[in-house]
Design a protein around this motif. Structure first.
Motif, short mmCIF file in Angstrom:
data_model
loop_
_atom_site.label_atom_id
_atom_site.label_comp_id
_atom_site.label_asym_id
_atom_site.label_seq_id
_atom_site.Cartn_x
_atom_site.Cartn_y
_atom_site.Cartn_z
N TYR A 46 -18.35 -8.90 41.75
CA TYR A 46 -17.30 -7.94 42.13
C TYR A 46 -17.83 -6.50 42.05
N VAL A 47 -17.11 -5.61 42.72
CA VAL A 47 -17.42 -4.18 42.69
C VAL A 47 -16.14 -3.41 42.39
N ARG A 48 -16.25 -2.42 41.52
CA ARG A 48 -15.12 -1.54 41.25
C ARG A 48 -15.67 -0.13 41.06
N ASN A 49 -15.19 0.80 41.88
CA ASN A 49 -15.55 2.20 41.73
C ASN A 49 -14.29 3.04 41.61
N ASN A 50 -14.26 3.95 40.65
CA ASN A 50 -13.14 4.87 40.53
C ASN A 50 -13.29 6.03 41.49
N LEU A 51 -14.54 6.37 41.81
CA LEU A 51 -14.85 7.39 42.81
C LEU A 51 -15.76 6.71 43.83
N PRO A 52 -15.81 7.20 45.06
CA PRO A 52 -16.77 6.61 46.00
C PRO A 52 -18.19 6.71 45.42
N CYS A 97 -13.82 -6.09 34.62
CA CYS A 97 -12.94 -4.93 34.78
C CYS A 97 -11.79 -5.02 33.77
N SER A 98 -11.42 -3.86 33.24
CA SER A 98 -10.28 -3.78 32.31
C SER A 98 -9.01 -4.38 32.91
N GLY A 99 -8.89 -4.28 34.24
CA GLY A 99 -7.67 -4.74 34.92
C GLY A 99 -7.78 -6.15 35.47
N THR A 149 -21.79 9.82 31.11
CA THR A 149 -21.26 10.54 32.28
C THR A 149 -21.85 9.97 33.56
N GLY A 150 -20.99 9.63 34.50
CA GLY A 150 -21.43 9.09 35.79
C GLY A 150 -22.04 10.17 36.67
N GLY A 151 -22.96 9.78 37.52
CA GLY A 151 -23.70 10.74 38.34
C GLY A 151 -23.10 11.01 39.71
N GLU A 152 -21.81 10.72 39.89
CA GLU A 152 -21.18 11.00 41.18
C GLU A 152 -21.13 12.50 41.43
N LYS A 153 -21.22 12.88 42.70
CA LYS A 153 -20.98 14.26 43.09
C LYS A 153 -19.48 14.42 43.15
N ALA A 191 -24.45 -0.14 44.40
CA ALA A 191 -23.07 -0.58 44.18
C ALA A 191 -22.81 -0.91 42.72
N HIS A 192 -23.84 -1.31 41.99
CA HIS A 192 -23.67 -1.69 40.59
C HIS A 192 -24.25 -0.67 39.63
N GLY A 193 -24.56 0.54 40.14
CA GLY A 193 -24.89 1.63 39.23
C GLY A 193 -26.33 2.06 39.17
N THR A 204 -15.06 -3.66 28.13
CA THR A 204 -14.67 -3.82 29.53
C THR A 204 -15.53 -2.95 30.44
N GLY A 205 -15.52 -3.31 31.73
CA GLY A 205 -16.41 -2.72 32.73
C GLY A 205 -16.43 -1.21 32.77
N VAL A 206 -15.28 -0.57 32.62
CA VAL A 206 -15.21 0.88 32.77
C VAL A 206 -16.11 1.62 31.78
N SER A 208 -19.10 0.75 30.93
CA SER A 208 -20.51 0.66 31.34
C SER A 208 -20.69 1.59 32.55
N VAL A 209 -21.05 2.83 32.25
CA VAL A 209 -21.06 3.91 33.25
C VAL A 209 -22.26 3.78 34.19
N LYS A 210 -21.95 3.78 35.50
CA LYS A 210 -22.99 3.65 36.53
C LYS A 210 -23.68 4.99 36.78
N TYR A 211 -24.85 4.91 37.41
CA TYR A 211 -25.65 6.10 37.78
C TYR A 211 -25.50 7.15 36.67
N ILE A 212 -25.82 6.73 35.46
CA ILE A 212 -25.56 7.62 34.32
C ILE A 212 -26.50 8.82 34.35
N1 MSS Z 1 -19.26 4.14 36.55
C1 MSS Z 1 -19.18 5.19 37.39
N2 MSS Z 1 -20.13 6.15 37.34
N3 MSS Z 1 -18.19 5.32 38.30
C2 MSS Z 1 -17.20 4.37 38.38
O1 MSS Z 1 -16.32 4.54 39.21
N4 MSS Z 1 -16.24 2.30 37.50
C3 MSS Z 1 -16.17 1.49 36.29
C4 MSS Z 1 -17.54 1.02 35.81
N5 MSS Z 1 -18.49 2.09 35.77
C5 MSS Z 1 -17.23 3.27 37.49
C6 MSS Z 1 -18.34 3.18 36.59
C7 MSS Z 1 -15.25 0.31 36.36
S1 MSS Z 1 -13.59 0.57 36.16
C8 MSS Z 1 -15.74 -0.96 36.41
S2 MSS Z 1 -14.70 -2.31 36.21
C9 MSS Z 1 -17.21 -1.23 36.51
O2 MSS Z 1 -17.95 -0.04 36.66
C10 MSS Z 1 -17.46 -2.16 37.72
O3 MSS Z 1 -18.84 -2.42 37.81
P1 MSS Z 1 -19.40 -3.16 39.11
O4 MSS Z 1 -20.88 -3.17 38.95
O5 MSS Z 1 -18.87 -4.60 39.09
O6 MSS Z 1 -18.91 -2.48 40.34
MO1 MSS Z 1 -12.68 -1.47 35.62
O7 MSS Z 1 -12.60 -1.51 33.84
#
Ligand code: MSS
Length: 366
Positions: A46-52, A97-99, A149-153, A191-193, A204-206, A208-212
């Motif tokens: 699965y994939v989950r992004n809070n920001l693109p 994912c937490s949800g 901290t995630g590396g999103e712009k 897609a997975h960070g 939970t997934g949230v 584990s911060v991607k592109y840290i």
């Molecule tokens: N990190 C970052 N930088 N951004 C975003 O948006 N999201 C979260 C994590 N980390 C984010 C991050 C979430 S929220 C989840 S689950 C995860 O991631 C998913 O992973 P994949 O690799 O499966 O897509 Mo709910 O607790």
């Protein structure tokens, strides 16, 4: 029925018939697509992004990605190339994912109505955070939390705290945490960070911060909304606030993947009930299966390799099913004797649903 949504470009390499595309940022594994191997293949994860996600260019030269380390005796910035020369650990972990399971809340909380498929069991390789901290001369005396901290712009013109993905967990969670660059034996896909992801096993997934881009040992929790008000266990009907528990460690959970009415019709006779079970921060001791909605239970066999306390175990139990309707359910117990809950924890965000009743599979046998 409405037409299935296509996979977004950054995840176009996923196996389309294994996934439910809720939106470009929320893509779920179908229950019948988990298969019976212990490790979830990346094309099915699965994939989950809070920001693109950031632009694909951030994984062009992976070793050049830089992370800033703060809240230690000797703060520093290190490239992925440097991290790779400092140590290596590999661990299997349930990423959930937490949800996950929100779709079974009857009051339909806002957020993606995930069923079971916002989860997978995957293998990460990277540098233990504990080794990194030692390299940096130890934690600062004031440290209480580990904040990634995630590396999103971030979009222009918005208060960064409203949008940034920055999560804090108790500093004790660093014990088995990794800064990972590899997932299931491959460089971590964007897609997975990738190129670098914080892995907090058992949480939970949230968390584990991607592109840290920054790992800080902080006195306070992050001021970001995703920490202060998001991912809180708010009583039904209430908004999240910092006085409520944060969604951190996962509970004991299991579910059945086969038989599954979505995948096939069942003929009376022998079927093998199979599924997965995990204990969050603990391993699994046993799994019981019931074919009558929880009135009578039988112990299932734990099958397949045991990849450690943070991984899931597969379970299997051959049963005879007569013609008619049956509610198949499973209930796990962890190594400390904690038993999977029967009911979901009521909360307005629809988080951490581990209810064995909610995750039952109703089958009609012919
Ligand atoms: N990190 C970052 N930088 N951004 C975003 O948006 N999201 C979260 C994590 N980390 C984010 C991050 C979430 S929220 C989840 S689950 C995860 O991631 C998913 O992973 P994949 O690799 O499966 O897509 Mo709910 O607790």
């Amino acid at each position: 029925a409405s037409a299935a949504k296509p996979l977004p470009a950054y995840a176009a390499w996923k196996q389309p018939d294994a996934m439910i595309v809720h939106s470009a940022n929320t893509i779920e594994t179908r229950r019948e697509a988990f298969g019976s191997g212990v490790v979830t293949p990346l094309r099915q994860l699965y994939v989950r992004n809070n920001l693109p996600p950031p632009d694909e260019s951030i994984v062009a030269d992976r070793d050049a990605w830089v992370i800033e380390i703060a809240g230690v005796a000797k703060p520093m910035s290190l490239s992925v190339g440097q991290l790779k020369s400092m140590g290596l650990q590999t661990l299997a972990m349930v990423l959930q994912c937490s949800g996950n399971g929100r779709g079974y809340f009857p009051n339909k909380p806002s957020g993606t109505p995930w069923q079971v498929g916002a989860a997978g069991c995957v293998i990460w390789s990277g540098l233990p955070v504990s080794v990194l901290v030692e390299h940096c001369g130890g934690l600062s005396a004031a440290a209480v939390y580990m904040t990634g901290t995630g590396g999103e712009k971030l979009p222009d013109g918005l208060d960064p705290n409203m949008v940034m993905v920055e999560r804090s967990v108790p500093k004790e969670a660093m014990r088995d945490a990794l800064l990972a660059w590899e997932l299931n034996g491959e460089p971590i896909p964007l897609a997975h960070g990738g190129p670098l992801r914080l892995i907090v096993p058992g949480y939970t997934g949230v968390n584990s911060v991607k592109y840290i881009k920054r790992l800080a040992f902080t006195e306070k929790e992050s001021p970001a909304a995703i920490q202060q008000t998001g991912y809180r266990l708010a009583p039904p009907g209430q908004k999240g606030d910092p006085t409520q528990p944060s969604v951190w460690a996962m509970g004991v959970k299991s579910w059945i993947n086969t038989p599954n009415p979505a995948a096939s019709t069942l003929k009376a006779g022998r079927v093998v009930v199979q599924g997965v079970a995990f204990g969050g921060t603990n391993g699994i001791k046993q799994v019981e299966v019931s074919t009558d909605g929880g009135k009578n239970w039988r112990k299932a066999e734990l099958v397949g390799p045991d990849l450690g306390r943070y991984a899931w175990r597969q379970f299997a139990l051959p049963v005879e099913l007569a013609a008619g309707e049956h509610l198949l359910v499973s209930r796990a117990t962890d190594t400390e004797g904690r038993v999977q809950d029967e009911e979901r924890p009521q909360n307005s965000g629809g988080y951490i649903n581990s209810s064995w009743r909610d995750h039952g599979v109703a089958v009609v046998v012919q």
